[in-house]
Design a protein around this motif. Structure first.
Motif, mmCIF file in Angstrom:
data_model
loop_
_atom_site.group_PDB
_atom_site.id
_atom_site.type_symbol
_atom_site.label_atom_id
_atom_site.label_comp_id
_atom_site.label_asym_id
_atom_site.label_seq_id
_atom_site.Cartn_x
_atom_site.Cartn_y
_atom_site.Cartn_z
ATOM 1 N N GLU A 51 45.007 3.345 10.248
ATOM 2 C CA GLU A 51 43.677 3.313 10.828
ATOM 3 C C GLU A 51 43.177 1.873 10.884
ATOM 4 N N PRO A 52 42.144 1.598 11.695
ATOM 5 C CA PRO A 52 41.610 0.236 11.743
ATOM 6 C C PRO A 52 41.036 -0.179 10.393
ATOM 7 N N MET A 53 40.978 -1.486 10.176
ATOM 8 C CA MET A 53 40.357 -2.000 8.963
ATOM 9 C C MET A 53 38.868 -1.637 8.941
ATOM 10 N N PRO A 54 38.256 -1.602 7.772
ATOM 11 C CA PRO A 54 36.840 -1.229 7.693
ATOM 12 C C PRO A 54 35.984 -2.130 8.580
ATOM 13 N N GLY A 55 35.165 -1.508 9.401
ATOM 14 C CA GLY A 55 34.304 -2.258 10.311
ATOM 15 C C GLY A 55 32.894 -2.400 9.759
ATOM 16 N N LEU A 56 32.163 -3.372 10.292
ATOM 17 C CA LEU A 56 30.780 -3.588 9.886
ATOM 18 C C LEU A 56 29.883 -2.511 10.487
ATOM 19 N N ARG A 57 28.977 -2.016 9.691
ATOM 20 C CA ARG A 57 28.028 -1.015 10.175
ATOM 21 C C ARG A 57 26.846 -1.656 10.892
ATOM 22 N N ARG A 58 26.512 -2.872 10.536
ATOM 23 C CA ARG A 58 25.449 -3.655 11.158
ATOM 24 C C ARG A 58 24.128 -2.886 11.180
ATOM 25 N N HIS A 59 23.589 -2.610 12.373
ATOM 26 C CA HIS A 59 22.264 -1.994 12.462
ATOM 27 C C HIS A 59 22.297 -0.500 12.743
ATOM 28 N N ARG A 70 0.818 -1.215 0.000
ATOM 29 C CA ARG A 70 0.000 0.000 0.000
ATOM 30 C C ARG A 70 0.853 1.267 0.000
ATOM 31 N N VAL A 71 2.116 1.144 0.356
ATOM 32 C CA VAL A 71 3.011 2.305 0.349
ATOM 33 C C VAL A 71 3.619 2.424 -1.051
ATOM 34 N N ARG A 72 3.470 3.563 -1.698
ATOM 35 C CA ARG A 72 3.887 3.711 -3.085
ATOM 36 C C ARG A 72 5.337 4.186 -3.205
ATOM 37 N N GLU A 73 5.632 5.414 -2.758
ATOM 38 C CA GLU A 73 6.978 5.981 -2.890
ATOM 39 C C GLU A 73 7.819 5.547 -1.693
ATOM 40 N N TRP A 74 8.734 4.619 -1.935
ATOM 41 C CA TRP A 74 9.437 4.009 -0.806
ATOM 42 C C TRP A 74 10.813 3.542 -1.265
ATOM 43 N N ARG A 75 11.808 3.810 -0.414
ATOM 44 C CA ARG A 75 13.133 3.212 -0.566
ATOM 45 C C ARG A 75 13.524 2.617 0.784
ATOM 46 N N ASN A 76 13.920 1.369 0.756
ATOM 47 C CA ASN A 76 14.317 0.681 1.985
ATOM 48 C C ASN A 76 15.762 0.223 1.841
ATOM 49 N N PHE A 77 16.643 0.756 2.695
ATOM 50 C CA PHE A 77 18.062 0.433 2.653
ATOM 51 C C PHE A 77 18.372 -0.614 3.722
ATOM 52 N N SER A 78 19.288 -1.521 3.386
ATOM 53 C CA SER A 78 19.632 -2.570 4.357
ATOM 54 C C SER A 78 21.059 -3.037 4.119
ATOM 55 N N TYR A 79 21.660 -3.557 5.189
ATOM 56 C CA TYR A 79 22.959 -4.218 5.143
ATOM 57 C C TYR A 79 22.752 -5.719 5.319
ATOM 58 N N ALA A 80 23.620 -6.488 4.714
ATOM 59 C CA ALA A 80 23.570 -7.937 4.911
ATOM 60 C C ALA A 80 23.966 -8.324 6.328
ATOM 61 N N SER A 81 24.630 -7.433 7.049
ATOM 62 C CA SER A 81 25.060 -7.705 8.421
ATOM 63 C C SER A 81 24.093 -7.163 9.464
ATOM 64 N N ASP A 82 22.964 -6.601 9.042
ATOM 65 C CA ASP A 82 21.989 -6.038 9.977
ATOM 66 C C ASP A 82 21.221 -7.177 10.641
ATOM 67 N N TYR A 83 21.311 -7.272 11.963
ATOM 68 C CA TYR A 83 20.679 -8.371 12.680
ATOM 69 C C TYR A 83 19.230 -8.067 13.057
ATOM 70 N N ILE A 84 18.741 -6.884 12.730
ATOM 71 C CA ILE A 84 17.352 -6.520 13.008
ATOM 72 C C ILE A 84 16.594 -6.195 11.733
ATOM 73 N N GLY A 85 17.158 -5.338 10.906
ATOM 74 C CA GLY A 85 16.472 -4.921 9.692
ATOM 75 C C GLY A 85 16.866 -5.737 8.490
#
Length: 719
Positions: free
Chosen positions: A684-692, A645-660
């Motif tokens: 600098e530290p290696m790239p870290g996971l952004r997760r949620h 039912r929602v028309r104009e929508w963008r949903n972003f997600s990470y493969a490491s997100d444990y909730i979304g």
């Protein structure tokens, strides 16, 4: 003053967020709402548009008193159990009506369970046993009958406090009117609305909470009158017991009727109050016995226990009977209905969650009874033996199940970094690195690769492989959340074992438990109230602690209190109308609204737009649990047909997100790389996971939002 006609309205997720953090600036002002939940606007534009923020954390975690909601955890589970209805059950009219009725009855069973524990502690252990041994203090100078009445007054006070808290929360949350207040009201609860969450009246549960609250008070008072009548005994006491039993049965029948009006609810409370007074007057003049326990208290406790079993487990024979009628061809059921599918099925979810509520309240309650008895220096049998001997099952067995579950999940997490998974990660980031343009000098000289490439030493290779494994494990961990159903299912045999052992205990047919297990269970049971007090103290004095506890309420109190009125209040009853009114005001003021929401805020935003008429804003969500968690746990209410039912929508997600995660629509879902690449700056530290929690600082996502807001809006679809 901002001049842009595009307004970005941000909604935070679980745990709450201050306006400064959500807006990214301290230069802001409150423009709508109050200190509990309000809208704030930044003084300057950001990325070419006005920015506002809706901060609703005050409804769940900001106040110190919110930490007391921990005491209402079993009631929250009882309310959630009703919402975990399957899509097939909802499609079957008979089964769905029976499910809602059984959900309300199970919630009443948990309320009576609490009253039983309070009665054992206040009437039996404190007033009768301790008061009979001590001649000091007001309680010790009274005769046994008056002492029992004083203990019963404590139980009545517990019930009254629960009702007053529910009433106060209803006035603060549920009394907020929806956006369409003139629409004809639905006589039942939100759970039974034909259009489900999409109905504008879904978050309008004031009448339901008021009616259910009075029914629980009436049933609780009738039960207390029954206990007092049984304790006082005598001819008049037996007559009072019969009257109280009939009134309790009547309250159960009325509670099963979803749309029971005030014509039945208010008189029930009045009659139950009069009956309690009559039973208390008779008990005051009676002699409840000279044994260790109050006379007939064991009978009352065992009878109440079986009543709780019937109320909580009664859905089994009811739903089985409906299924048999369907198989026999007497009724068609949901055979011709379109039933939304779910990726992860959870059979018997309502029964499992309700049983967990019973288990949690009895673990905490029995531990409190043992602690009270020990603190009053009473003998081992001060707690009724039929309940006392269940300590090893109620205390140690759940701990063992939780330990096994965590061990299995830890093994799965460790094995996630196998060769196939690491090979996939390495190939993905190698391709992404190859496509990335070289940075201008001196960036190229400082850029390092986190991938284990040829020509590096063994130690450096191991360090880079560890980075690859962490990504593989992070992605595996992201799919663990629905595994909670296995833990809950593992606790069900414990509930079944207790149901079998208690009646055997009454008949004296059980063997005494191992002394080591019994002593350990008593020790752990004594620590449970201490841990509870420590948790309350920790949350009372520290706001950051309340934010962690608030995560539990953000998820568990989203749904209306359609099943248990004493559960923590539903903040969505206020948050969703707040969002809808602000969006309408901005639309009427000529603003194009872009609704940007994270985590639990994305649930509020999406469901607000599902009910919103034409002119709904562009929706941007990230870390969205609608499909991953809500679609799995509440498939009857959150499914693909609703989200379409929602028309104009963008949903972003990470493969490491444990909730979304994705919502299942190709034109909506945007997968973001996490990490963005394997390159990092030397030193600098290696790239870290952004997760949620890393979405807010992901520039790739914000560039996509900029592009989305710059696009012209599509023409509205005629209604």
């Amino acid at each position: 003053m901002s001049e842009s006609r595009i307004t970005e309205l941000r909604v935070h997720g679980v745990g709450g967020a201050a306006p400064d953090a959500l807006l990214g600036t301290t230069a802001h002002r409150q423009i709508w709402g109050d200190r509990i939940a309000g809208f704030y606007a930044a003084d300057a534009e950001q990325r070419g548009r006005r920015v506002e923020a809706y901060c609703w954390g005050g409804m769940t975690s900001r106040s110190s008193t919110r930490v007391l909601w921990v005491l209402l955890f079993p009631f929250m589970l009882a309310n959630l159990a009703g919402w975990t209805c399957s899509a097939r059950t909802r499609a079957d009219r008979w089964a769905f009506a029976a499910h809602r009725a059984c959900g309300r009855l199970a919630a009443l069973g948990i309320t009576i369970n609490l009253l039983l524990i309070a009665a054992l502690g206040a009437i039996d252990i404190w007033a009768f046993q301790f008061g009979g041994r001590s001649e000091e203090g007001p309680i010790g100078r009274l005769q046994p009958g008056p002492r029992v009445v004083v203990g019963a007054a404590v139980v009545a006070a517990v019930l009254l406090v629960l009702w007053l808290l529910s009433r106060q929360a209803r006035q603060r949350y549920e009394e907020v009117t929806p956006v369409d207040p003139d629409r004809e009201g639905y006589p039942g609860s939100a759970a039974g609305l034909p259009d489900g969450v999409a109905d504008p009246q879904f978050f309008n549960g004031a009448d339901t909470v008021r009616r259910l609250g009075l029914l629980h008070v009436g049933a609780g008072l009738a039960w207390l009158a029954l206990v007092l009548a049984l304790v006082s005994d005598g001819a008049f006491g037996r007559a009072l017991a019969v009257a109280a039993g009939v009134l309790l049965g009547f309250s159960i029948v009325v509670l099963a009727l979803e749309a029971a009006g005030d014509w039945a609810v208010r008189p029930l409370v009045v009659v139950a109050s009069l009956l309690v007074c009559a039973s208390a007057m008779h008990a005051w003049q009676s002699d409840p016995g000279a044994d260790l326990h109050v006379g007939n208290m064991r009978t009352a406790a065992i009878g109440t226990f079986w009543l709780i079993v019937v109320l909580v487990m009664g859905r089994l024979p009811v739903l089985v009977a409906i299924s048999l009628l369907r198989l026999a061809g007497i009724r068609r059921g949901a055979a011709g209905a379109k039933i939304p599918r779910t990726n992860r099925r959870w059979p018997a979810a309502p029964l499992t969650v309700a049983a967990l509520g019973v288990l949690s309240i009895n673990i905490a309650g029995l531990g409190s009874l043992v602690t009270i008895a020990k603190s009053l220096d009473l003998p081992r049998d001060a707690v009724l033996p039929g309940l006392r001997n269940q300590l090893p099952w109620l205390i140690l067995a759940p701990i063992a199940v939780v330990f096994v579950f965590l061990l299995v999940e830890l093994i799965r997490y460790g094995r996630a970094a196998n060769k196939q998974a690491t090979r996939t990660v390495r190939a993905e980031f190698a391709g992404r690195n190859a496509a990335a343009p070289a940075p201008p000098p001196p960036g190229a000289a400082w850029r390092c690769n986190a991938l284990p490439v040829d020509g590096i030493c063994a130690g450096e290779r191991d360090r880079r492989m560890q980075w690859v494994r962490s990504i593989a494990r992070g992605r595996k961990l992201a799919g663990f959340a629905p595994d909670i159903r296995y833990l809950l299912a593992g606790l069900m045999p414990i509930v079944a074992a207790v149901l079998v052992l208690i009646p055997l205990e009454v008949k004296g047919k059980t063997l005494p438990p191992l002394k080591f297990a019994d002593d350990l269970a008593v020790t752990v049971a004594g620590l449970i109230p201490v841990a509870g007090v420590a948790l309350l103290r920790w949350g009372w004095g520290r706001r950051d602690a309340r934010r962690w506890l608030g995560v539990l309420w953000d998820v568990g109190t989203f749904w209306p209190r359609s099943f248990h009125p004493f559960a923590p209040p539903c903040y969505a009853e206020r948050a969703v109308p707040d969002l809808q009114r602000r969006i309408r005001w901005l639309n009427d003021s000529g603003h194009r609204v872009v609704l940007v929401s994270h985590s639990q805020g994305s649930v509020l935003a999406t469901l607000a737009l599902v009910q919103q008429p034409a002119g709904a804003p562009t929706l941007v969500t990230f870390g969205c649990p609608l499909t991953k968690l809500y679609g799995w746990a509440f498939p009857a209410y959150v499914h693909r047909e609703l989200l379409d039912r929602v028309r104009e929508w963008r949903n972003f997600s990470y493969a490491s997100d444990y909730i979304g995660g994705p919502v299942g629509r190709t034109e909506v879902d945007v997968s973001l790389p996490d990490p963005a690449s394997a390159f990092y700056v030397a030193g600098e530290p290696m790239p870290g996971l952004r997760r949620h929690t890393g979405y807010w600082s992901d520039e790739a996502m914000w560039r996509e939002i900029d592009r989305l807001t710059a696009e012209p809006r599509p023409a509205p679809v005629p209604a």
